[in-house]
Write a protein that holds these residues in place. Structure first.
Motif, PDB file in Angstrom:
ATOM      1  N   VAL A 431       0.969  -1.489  -0.040  1.00 57.02           N
ATOM      2  CA  VAL A 431      -0.104   0.794   0.602  1.00 57.02           C
ATOM      3  C   VAL A 431       1.039   0.968  -0.263  1.00 57.02           C
ATOM      4  O   VAL A 431       1.572   1.560   0.843  1.00 57.02           O
ATOM      5  CB  VAL A 431      -1.166   0.285   1.200  1.00 57.02           C
ATOM      6  CG1 VAL A 431      -1.680   1.410   1.288  1.00 57.02           C
ATOM      7  CG2 VAL A 431      -2.056  -1.425   1.419  1.00 57.02           C
ATOM      8  N   PRO A 432       0.351   2.350  -0.760  1.00 56.56           N
ATOM      9  CA  PRO A 432       1.357   3.313  -0.938  1.00 56.56           C
ATOM     10  C   PRO A 432       1.187   4.134   0.229  1.00 56.56           C
ATOM     11  O   PRO A 432       0.050   3.897   1.004  1.00 56.56           O
ATOM     12  CB  PRO A 432       0.130   4.394  -2.381  1.00 56.56           C
ATOM     13  CG  PRO A 432       0.120   2.843  -2.783  1.00 56.56           C
ATOM     14  CD  PRO A 432      -0.402   1.493  -1.677  1.00 56.56           C
ATOM     15  N   GLU A 433       2.151   4.912   0.956  1.00 56.74           N
ATOM     16  CA  GLU A 433       2.535   5.632   2.240  1.00 56.74           C
ATOM     17  C   GLU A 433       1.653   6.979   1.778  1.00 56.74           C
ATOM     18  O   GLU A 433       1.190   7.405   0.951  1.00 56.74           O
ATOM     19  CB  GLU A 433       3.725   5.993   1.904  1.00 56.74           C
ATOM     20  CG  GLU A 433       3.671   6.642   3.074  1.00 56.74           C
ATOM     21  CD  GLU A 433       5.622   7.809   3.708  1.00 56.74           C
ATOM     22  OE1 GLU A 433       5.857   7.914   4.875  1.00 56.74           O
ATOM     23  OE2 GLU A 433       6.253   6.918   2.527  1.00 56.74           O
ATOM     24  N   GLY A 434       1.074   7.176   2.723  1.00 54.67           N
ATOM     25  CA  GLY A 434      -0.517   8.392   2.802  1.00 54.67           C
ATOM     26  C   GLY A 434      -1.648   8.369   3.861  1.00 54.67           C
ATOM     27  O   GLY A 434      -1.605   7.601   5.254  1.00 54.67           O
ATOM     28  N   THR A 435      -2.660   9.194   3.273  1.00 55.65           N
ATOM     29  CA  THR A 435      -3.122   9.161   4.434  1.00 55.65           C
ATOM     30  C   THR A 435      -4.373   8.924   3.029  1.00 55.65           C
ATOM     31  O   THR A 435      -4.911  10.095   2.610  1.00 55.65           O
ATOM     32  CB  THR A 435      -3.433  10.704   5.047  1.00 55.65           C
ATOM     33  OG1 THR A 435      -2.236  10.857   5.594  1.00 55.65           O
ATOM     34  CG2 THR A 435      -4.339  10.815   6.135  1.00 55.65           C
ATOM     35  N   TYR A 436      -5.523   7.570   4.338  1.00 51.57           N
ATOM     36  CA  TYR A 436      -6.555   7.627   3.735  1.00 51.57           C
ATOM     37  C   TYR A 436      -8.081   7.780   4.319  1.00 51.57           C
ATOM     38  O   TYR A 436      -8.023   8.030   5.613  1.00 51.57           O
ATOM     39  CB  TYR A 436      -6.614   6.491   2.897  1.00 51.57           C
ATOM     40  CG  TYR A 436      -5.467   6.302   2.339  1.00 51.57           C
ATOM     41  CD1 TYR A 436      -5.252   5.748   0.615  1.00 51.57           C
ATOM     42  CD2 TYR A 436      -4.181   5.584   2.810  1.00 51.57           C
ATOM     43  CE1 TYR A 436      -4.352   5.129  -0.496  1.00 51.57           C
ATOM     44  CE2 TYR A 436      -3.250   5.020   2.041  1.00 51.57           C
ATOM     45  CZ  TYR A 436      -2.964   5.055   1.220  1.00 51.57           C
ATOM     46  OH  TYR A 436      -1.895   5.118   0.317  1.00 51.57           O
ATOM     47  N   TYR A 437      -9.313   7.897   3.489  1.00 51.76           N
ATOM     48  CA  TYR A 437      -9.881   8.453   4.006  1.00 51.76           C
ATOM     49  C   TYR A 437     -11.609   7.400   3.567  1.00 51.76           C
ATOM     50  O   TYR A 437     -11.960   7.527   1.931  1.00 51.76           O
ATOM     51  CB  TYR A 437     -10.505   9.166   4.541  1.00 51.76           C
ATOM     52  CG  TYR A 437     -12.144   9.624   4.533  1.00 51.76           C
ATOM     53  CD1 TYR A 437     -13.008   9.427   5.880  1.00 51.76           C
ATOM     54  CD2 TYR A 437     -13.949  10.401   3.839  1.00 51.76           C
ATOM     55  CE1 TYR A 437     -14.167   9.600   6.234  1.00 51.76           C
ATOM     56  CE2 TYR A 437     -14.056  10.421   4.188  1.00 51.76           C
ATOM     57  CZ  TYR A 437     -14.600  10.318   5.552  1.00 51.76           C
ATOM     58  OH  TYR A 437     -15.967  10.123   6.226  1.00 51.76           O
TER      59      TYR A 437
END
Length: 684
Positions: A431-437
């Motif tokens: 999963v790509p690094e980051g912030t998800y909603y």
């Protein structure tokens, strides 16, 4: 002629007088110089002695403080040397060798250093150092204050910390299993709110290993603990004036530790017991041998029929039953002010608790150094104010460094789309690094096929924040953090307000065969794999690796003891390794582990479910619900309520280290309860 000779003679006399005067002055100057040199030499010598004495006394004080700080001189030894406030304390001669100025082997005389240890009050100890060299003496006073570590006050300082629920159920759950030797924070902390706790068991488990602390300080925050039959390997602590042991049908409590009833003051007369059945029996060999009532009255209801009295008599015969109270020392059993059988209460002599008899409401008066007194002092000093010490949502999330709601730049996806997009079988990537909603879409994150489990992998060295805005059932989805743990974790699943998450559904791990794989969150047991070896990790989980292993075997989690109690093996669940994942709730959340369909779940995470308002209403309650016994939980829990369903049997929550614990099997350095307040040089 005659006149000339006379003048010449007078001149010679003057010269002689002048020579004599010069010689006299020279003698005066020489004498003065000699006297000045001798005085200067003596003064310099005294100054050198004084400086050396100051240096020696300072070095001695620093050496002793260093020894206290590293516990070469233990706190127990220090307390014993100091004695009680008002006593003479202890004087010790510090020696090195005859060649070290001020530290000779002499116990008296002009080349020695002494230290005098004495207590000034319940929390302060003075150590006076005096170094004498010849006629010069230097003194320094070290003032130490005892500041024992507070019991759990920050996040995840206890394996389980719950409060403000109307009821709690730990039935059939072994908490604190497999804690390493010497573990000091294996506590379950339950805050009352007019609550009832169920600690009964009906399976063949071998008991609960944690110490349980039940807190009920006021009538509004009372707590009744319902026992049935089980073994408790730690202490049972009823803290506050309104924390009671509730004894129902066949309540055969087996406590291998001590049972403490500790009140807030000595003015209340609340029951320590609520007895609703006459079959209570505490007289079991090896158990229930230590009863301590501190600022609490030992009394029970009339239904007790002498069972409590019998239990205390049993304890006295082979252990200790001690009343530690300044005024309310009456024993009321079966409604009378005195027992029908004369109980010879331990007044402190046998158990070394004599200094506890005057504690009244001043907790700091507990100065005794016996192990039991130390435990009582620790429980009484604990920062368990009020009926709940969980922080409000904003404060909790600020301490973790997260917002309770998703930021505007978070990547929006439905839950099912997120799972489908990053399922390793189709994406072949982490999963790509980051912030998800994640919000909306199907409530079930997987399809209905039992042959289609989905696996999502996260790189443990990168930052992930997954906000969940809708309630979901994970249904055969496993979230895995690969790589070494970070402290604090870098991967967080955040349940926004009102969101529930169910983790239980059974899938087959190897195609169409019968090997079952439970879903959920893994962040400890697959740590040996990294982002570089994710393909091997995926193959090992889904297909059992190169040999026909079950997924349980690959994860090294399946372990059942001789009594049928299941908990983790020593490989990932050793009480030292820590999860690499948070599951955090912003308010009114329920996290369900397992489901009614018979499916279990993994959950290797620090779970903190917090609220903006705390009370007993359903709208302000966050719950961890254990719904099936075929699951593995490794982490710590903070929530307003924990409960389990009737199909839980023989489930264990292994002991897990706190966030701040050093992740090492090596012994941790000892830390003193005493901190230096001041160093004062003075002249006696």
């Amino acid at each position: 002629m005659t006149r000339f000779i006379k003048k010449n003679g007078n001149k010679q006399g003057i010269i002689l007088v002048m020579v004599l005067m010069i010689l006299a002055m020279a003698m005066i100057f020489i004498s003065a110089a000699l006297l000045l040199t001798n005085s200067t030499r003596n003064r310099l010598y005294r100054n050198a002695e004084q400086s050396q004495a100051r240096l020696t006394v300072t070095s001695a004080a620093e050496m002793i403080y260093q020894a206290i700080s590293t516990q070469e001189i233990s706190d127990t030894t220090l307390r014993n040397l100091a004695g009680t406030a008002g006593s003479a304390g202890t004087t010790i001669n510090l020696t090195a060798s005859a060649n070290v100025p001020g530290l000779s082997n002499s116990t008296s005389g002009d080349n020695n250093t002494t230290m005098h240890v004495y207590r000034t009050d319940a929390t302060h100890i003075n150590i006076d150092f005096a170094t004498t060299i010849d006629t010069e003496t230097e003194n320094v006073r070290m003032i130490l204050k005892e500041t024992p570590p507070k019991a759990p006050a920050s996040r995840f300082d206890a394996p389980i910390n719950v409060g403000y629920g109307d009821d709690y159920s730990f039935a059939n759950i072994n908490v604190g299993a497999g804690a390493p030797a010497g573990t000091k924070d294996n506590f379950v902390i339950i805050h009352g709110n007019g609550s009832t706790v169920d600690l009964s068991r009906s399976d063949k488990g071998d008991g609960m290993e944690s110490t349980f602390i039940f807190i009920g300080e006021t009538s509004a925050t009372s707590i009744d603990v319902n026992f049935n039959t089980d073994k408790y390997k730690g202490d049972l602590v009823f803290l506050g004036d309104y924390s009671r042991m509730k004894l129902g049908s066949q309540a055969h409590v087996y406590c291998a530790g001590n049972i403490f009833f500790i009140g807030k003051s000595d003015t209340t007369d609340t029951n320590s017991f609520t007895v609703t059945n006459n079959a209570v029996d505490f007289n079991t060999t090896g158990y229930n041998k230590g009863w301590y009532f501190v600022n609490r009255v030992c009394n029970a209801s009339a239904l007790d029929e002498g069972k409590i009295e019998s239990a205390l008599s049993w304890a006295i015969s082979g252990g200790t039953a001690a009343l530690v109270d300044s005024s309310n020392c009456d024993v009321t059993i079966s409604g009378t002010s005195t027992p029908s059988v004369n109980l010879t209460w331990d007044n402190g002599n046998a158990s070394n608790l004599d200094n506890l008899s005057t504690i009244a409401a001043a907790y700091s008066d507990i100065s005794n150094t016996s192990s039991t007194a130390v435990m009582i002092r620790k429980y009484m000093d604990a920062d368990f104010s009020g009926s709940n010490n969980l922080p409000k949502t904003a404060d909790a999330f600020a301490s973790f460094g997260y917002s309770a709601t998703h930021p505007s730049d978070a990547t929006p996806m439905t839950g099912k789309n997120f799972v489908s997009t990053y399922n390793y079988a189709t994406s072949n990537s982490i999963v790509p690094e980051g912030t998800y909603y994640l919000s909306g879409g199907d409530t079930v994150l997987n399809d209905a096929s039992l042959d289609n489990p989905k696996y999502l992998f996260f790189d443990g060295s990168k930052e992930y924040t997954i906000y969940i805005g809708s309630s979901y059932n994970i249904k055969g989805v496993l979230f895995v953090v690969l790589g070494p743990a970070s402290n604090p974790p870098k991967t967080a699943f955040i349940l926004e307000s009102g969101v529930n998450l169910t983790t239980g559904y059974t899938n087959k791990s190897k195609g169409n065969d019968s090997d079952l794989f439970a879903t959920g969150f893994v962040s400890v047991s697959l740590r040996s794999y990294t982002s570089a070896t994710v393909s091997s990790c995926y193959d090992a989980i889904k297909y059992g690796g190169s040999s026909p292993l079950k997924a349980w075997d690959v994860l090294k989690l399946s372990y059942t003891d001789t009594t049928g109690m299941r908990y983790g093996s020593s490989s990932p669940y050793d009480g030292v390794n820590k999860p690499s994942m948070y599951i955090l709730g912003a308010g009114h959340n329920t996290l369900t582990l397992g489901d009614t369909a018979g499916g279990g779940a993994f959950c290797e995470a620090y779970v903190g479910l917090y609220n903006t308002v705390y009370d007993k209403t359903e709208a302000h309650t966050s719950v961890v619900r254990i719904n099936h016994n075929v699951l593995y939980f490794y982490g710590r829990i903070e929530a307003t309520k924990i409960t389990q369903d009737t199909n839980v049997n023989g489930f264990a929550i292994p002991y897990c280290a706190s966030l701040g614990a050093a992740e090492s099997h090596d012994p941790k350095p000892a830390i003193s309860d005493f901190k230096i307040v001041d160093m004062i040089y003075y002249y006696a």
